[in-house]
Design a protein around this motif. Structure first.
Motif, PDB file in Angstrom:
ATOM      1  N   SER A  61       0.827  -1.201   0.000  1.00  0.00           N
ATOM      2  CA  SER A  61       0.000   0.000   0.000  1.00  0.00           C
ATOM      3  C   SER A  61       0.866   1.257   0.000  1.00  0.00           C
ATOM      4  O   SER A  61       0.579   2.223  -0.714  1.00  0.00           O
ATOM      5  CB  SER A  61      -0.917  -0.009   1.234  1.00  0.00           C
ATOM      6  OG  SER A  61      -1.626   1.194   1.349  1.00  0.00           O
ATOM      7  N   ALA A  65       1.110   4.126  -2.996  1.00  0.00           N
ATOM      8  CA  ALA A  65       0.426   5.373  -2.635  1.00  0.00           C
ATOM      9  C   ALA A  65       0.772   6.540  -3.551  1.00  0.00           C
ATOM     10  O   ALA A  65      -0.117   7.189  -4.121  1.00  0.00           O
ATOM     11  CB  ALA A  65       0.744   5.731  -1.171  1.00  0.00           C
ATOM     12  N   ALA A 119      -4.235   0.792  -0.852  1.00  0.00           N
ATOM     13  CA  ALA A 119      -3.853   2.134  -1.294  1.00  0.00           C
ATOM     14  C   ALA A 119      -5.020   2.816  -1.995  1.00  0.00           C
ATOM     15  O   ALA A 119      -5.262   4.014  -1.804  1.00  0.00           O
ATOM     16  CB  ALA A 119      -2.647   2.059  -2.228  1.00  0.00           C
ATOM     17  N   LEU A 122      -7.495   3.973   0.630  1.00  0.00           N
ATOM     18  CA  LEU A 122      -7.053   5.182   1.310  1.00  0.00           C
ATOM     19  C   LEU A 122      -7.246   6.405   0.410  1.00  0.00           C
ATOM     20  O   LEU A 122      -7.668   7.473   0.864  1.00  0.00           O
ATOM     21  CB  LEU A 122      -5.581   5.047   1.705  1.00  0.00           C
ATOM     22  CG  LEU A 122      -5.264   4.031   2.812  1.00  0.00           C
ATOM     23  CD1 LEU A 122      -3.765   3.885   2.982  1.00  0.00           C
ATOM     24  CD2 LEU A 122      -5.913   4.427   4.122  1.00  0.00           C
ATOM     25  N   GLN A 123      -6.949   6.244  -0.888  1.00  0.00           N
ATOM     26  CA  GLN A 123      -7.123   7.352  -1.814  1.00  0.00           C
ATOM     27  C   GLN A 123      -8.596   7.736  -1.963  1.00  0.00           C
ATOM     28  O   GLN A 123      -8.927   8.907  -2.184  1.00  0.00           O
ATOM     29  CB  GLN A 123      -6.550   6.985  -3.181  1.00  0.00           C
ATOM     30  CG  GLN A 123      -6.515   8.142  -4.152  1.00  0.00           C
ATOM     31  CD  GLN A 123      -6.019   7.729  -5.525  1.00  0.00           C
ATOM     32  OE1 GLN A 123      -6.726   7.858  -6.512  1.00  0.00           O
ATOM     33  NE2 GLN A 123      -4.792   7.230  -5.588  1.00  0.00           N
ATOM     34  N   HIS A 234      -1.040   4.298  12.857  1.00  0.00           N
ATOM     35  CA  HIS A 234      -1.032   3.103  12.001  1.00  0.00           C
ATOM     36  C   HIS A 234      -0.002   2.092  12.497  1.00  0.00           C
ATOM     37  O   HIS A 234      -0.266   0.883  12.494  1.00  0.00           O
ATOM     38  CB  HIS A 234      -0.724   3.519  10.567  1.00  0.00           C
ATOM     39  CG  HIS A 234      -1.247   2.565   9.542  1.00  0.00           C
ATOM     40  ND1 HIS A 234      -2.549   2.103   9.533  1.00  0.00           N
ATOM     41  CD2 HIS A 234      -0.649   1.967   8.483  1.00  0.00           C
ATOM     42  CE1 HIS A 234      -2.727   1.280   8.510  1.00  0.00           C
ATOM     43  NE2 HIS A 234      -1.577   1.177   7.865  1.00  0.00           N
ATOM     44  N   THR A 338      -6.389   8.830  12.730  1.00  0.00           N
ATOM     45  CA  THR A 338      -6.161   8.889  11.289  1.00  0.00           C
ATOM     46  C   THR A 338      -7.201   9.735  10.564  1.00  0.00           C
ATOM     47  O   THR A 338      -6.876  10.402   9.579  1.00  0.00           O
ATOM     48  CB  THR A 338      -6.112   7.476  10.680  1.00  0.00           C
ATOM     49  OG1 THR A 338      -7.320   6.774  10.978  1.00  0.00           O
ATOM     50  CG2 THR A 338      -4.932   6.695  11.222  1.00  0.00           C
ATOM     51  N   ALA A 342      -6.019  12.827   8.563  1.00  0.00           N
ATOM     52  CA  ALA A 342      -6.341  12.907   7.136  1.00  0.00           C
ATOM     53  C   ALA A 342      -7.103  14.182   6.812  1.00  0.00           C
ATOM     54  O   ALA A 342      -6.955  14.751   5.726  1.00  0.00           O
ATOM     55  CB  ALA A 342      -7.148  11.685   6.708  1.00  0.00           C
ATOM     56  N   GLN A 360      -1.407  14.303  -0.695  1.00  0.00           N
ATOM     57  CA  GLN A 360      -2.148  13.173  -0.142  1.00  0.00           C
ATOM     58  C   GLN A 360      -1.374  11.870  -0.314  1.00  0.00           C
ATOM     59  O   GLN A 360      -1.356  11.016   0.585  1.00  0.00           O
ATOM     60  CB  GLN A 360      -3.509  13.086  -0.835  1.00  0.00           C
ATOM     61  CG  GLN A 360      -4.399  14.294  -0.572  1.00  0.00           C
ATOM     62  CD  GLN A 360      -5.511  14.463  -1.589  1.00  0.00           C
ATOM     63  OE1 GLN A 360      -5.748  13.573  -2.410  1.00  0.00           O
ATOM     64  NE2 GLN A 360      -6.209  15.586  -1.534  1.00  0.00           N
ATOM     65  N   ASP A 364      -0.042   9.221   2.640  1.00  0.00           N
ATOM     66  CA  ASP A 364      -0.335   7.791   2.661  1.00  0.00           C
ATOM     67  C   ASP A 364       0.943   6.955   2.600  1.00  0.00           C
ATOM     68  O   ASP A 364       1.012   5.875   3.195  1.00  0.00           O
ATOM     69  CB  ASP A 364      -1.250   7.428   1.488  1.00  0.00           C
ATOM     70  CG  ASP A 364      -2.698   7.832   1.736  1.00  0.00           C
ATOM     71  OD1 ASP A 364      -3.050   8.061   2.909  1.00  0.00           O
ATOM     72  OD2 ASP A 364      -3.465   7.915   0.760  1.00  0.00           O
TER      73      ASP A 364
END
Length: 422
Positions: A61, A65, A119, A122-123, A234, A338, A342, A360, A364
């Protein structure tokens, strides 16, 4: 500098629903693979290497990223997310093959590729904030995170049916759950490709090198706090969670109970996401980061008590109870830290000198590398110090977050209008 979005807030319901629905479905596959990975690695190798599958998922991931974020900047969110989930489909197939062949290297290669799906997930949370005012980014971001809950909770509970499928196919039973991952990730990729609408391409600042972007973020109070909170939260969560199934199963817990505990942990990670997103917008992300750190610390205390119960009194029932409470608290702490972090990154990314997706992606990447490192060391730490020592190590990892919070209090928070320079 004020937020570039001045129109009244309005949610693109179809866009958010597509991102959220995909997260729900794909979450089944990713969480199912995570849930069985440690046990499968232990079966075909040893406990020392049992943390490597989750480590490789997180590392995969992290590696994906920045490339996926840059791909999104040039080709749009739809193309980038579809590619990420597609890579994860291939990874799940390779991981199943590794289990069938009883080959640890093949299993780890598949886990790394599956990280592409993580990944993409998360995006997706950042994709939901495109075109949203700064004061509402936390809430919108958290909706996509929250949608992951149902799929992620369901995934570990498919370990039982998955093992029966593996046995029916004549391979090691723990390889079976990866076939569920293949199916759900394929559905996720197809959903994004067919349903997600990209907005009009917006003009963006020129691209910057990863190191330049990282340096700029670290020199900004909110960027620094966001990066440290994402990385620390994390690392603590992944490091302890990676060994929890081994700890419980190795002391007599059934696979069914392990699945329930993992599901409770994942529920903690996602179920209250909208609450934390709302709090980040209303009270400020810094306060919610602090709340997340406190919950993570409480979680490590409970998992330490679980290890102590097994090592000391021999009461496995108490160990199971402490582990369950501890893992739920770790999930809640991860969620608060998180999501708030974020939110800081999402706001900052639209007010600096870099393309938003680049900022971003770097965030990540940092988060993924921290988690991968913790996962890689968790098996070794468990073998050397036991579950108690692993929990103490997790508590120690929270020290940088405390320092960052104290420093942030001295330097001040991001103005409510989101203005920043990075």
């Amino acid at each position: 500098m004020t937020s570039p979005v001045t129109a009244p807030f309005r949610v693109d319901r179809r866009r958010v629903a597509t991102l959220a629905g995909t997260q729900l479905v794909a979450g089944v596959g990713v969480s199912g693979g995570i849930g069985v990975g440690a046990l499968l690695a232990e079966e075909i190798s040893s406990e020392r290497w049992s943390g490597l599958p989750q480590t490789m998922i997180v590392l995969g991931s992290a590696i994906a990223a920045v490339p996926l974020a840059r791909f999104a900047g040039t080709h749009g969110r739809r193309a980038s997310l579809t590619l990420g989930y597609g890579i994860a489909v291939l990874g799940a197939l390779v991981a199943f093959t590794g289990g069938a062949l009883r080959s640890l290297p093949v299993l780890l290669a598949g886990a790394a590729l599956t990280g592409g799906g993580m990944a993409a997930g998360l995006q997706a949370r950042f994709a939901a904030t495109d075109g949203v005012p700064d004061s509402r980014r936390g809430r919108v971001l958290s909706l996509v995170v929250w949608a992951s809950a149902a799929g992620a909770v369901l995934g570990p509970n498919l370990i039982g049916p998955g093992t029966r499928l593996g046995a029916a196919l004549g391979v090691t039973s723990l390889a079976g759950p990866w076939l569920f991952a293949v199916t759900t990730l394929t559905i996720g990729a197809a959903s994004i490709a067919l349903l997600l609408r990209d907005g009009r391409p917006a003009s963006a600042p020129p691209r910057r090198h990863i190191r330049t972007t990282l340096t700029a973020m670290l020199h900004h109070a909110d960027g620094r706090l966001g990066l440290i909170a994402m990385a620390t939260g994390h690392a603590v969560m992944v490091g302890i969670m990676a060994m929890s199934s081994v700890h419980l199963h190795g002391h007599g817990s059934t696979l069914r109970f392990v699945g329930i505990v993992v599901s409770a942990h994942v529920a903690g990670m996602y179920a209250l996401a909208p609450v934390f997103g709302w709090l980040a917008d209303r009270l400020g992300a810094r306060a919610v980061v602090g709340l997340g750190g406190a919950l993570l610390l409480a979680g490590t205390a409970c998992t330490w008590s679980s290890g102590r119960a097994d090592a000391g009194s021999g009461s496995h029932a108490a160990a199971e109870a402490w582990a369950t409470v501890g893992l739920v608290l770790l999930g809640l702490g991860w969620s608060a830290a998180t999501i708030a972090a974020a939110t800081l990154v999402a706001v900052l990314s639209h007010h600096g000198g870099a393309t938003p997706t680049d900022v971003q992606g770097v965030a990540d990447l940092t988060m993924g590398l921290a988690g991968a490192t913790a996962g890689a060391l968790s098996g070794v730490a468990m073998a050397a110090w036991g579950y108690q020592g692993l929990s103490i190590a997790g508590a120690v990892l929270l020290a940088p977050l405390l320092v960052a919070l104290m420093g942030h209090i001295r330097t001040g928070a991001l103005p409510r209008d989101g203005s920043a320079t990075a």
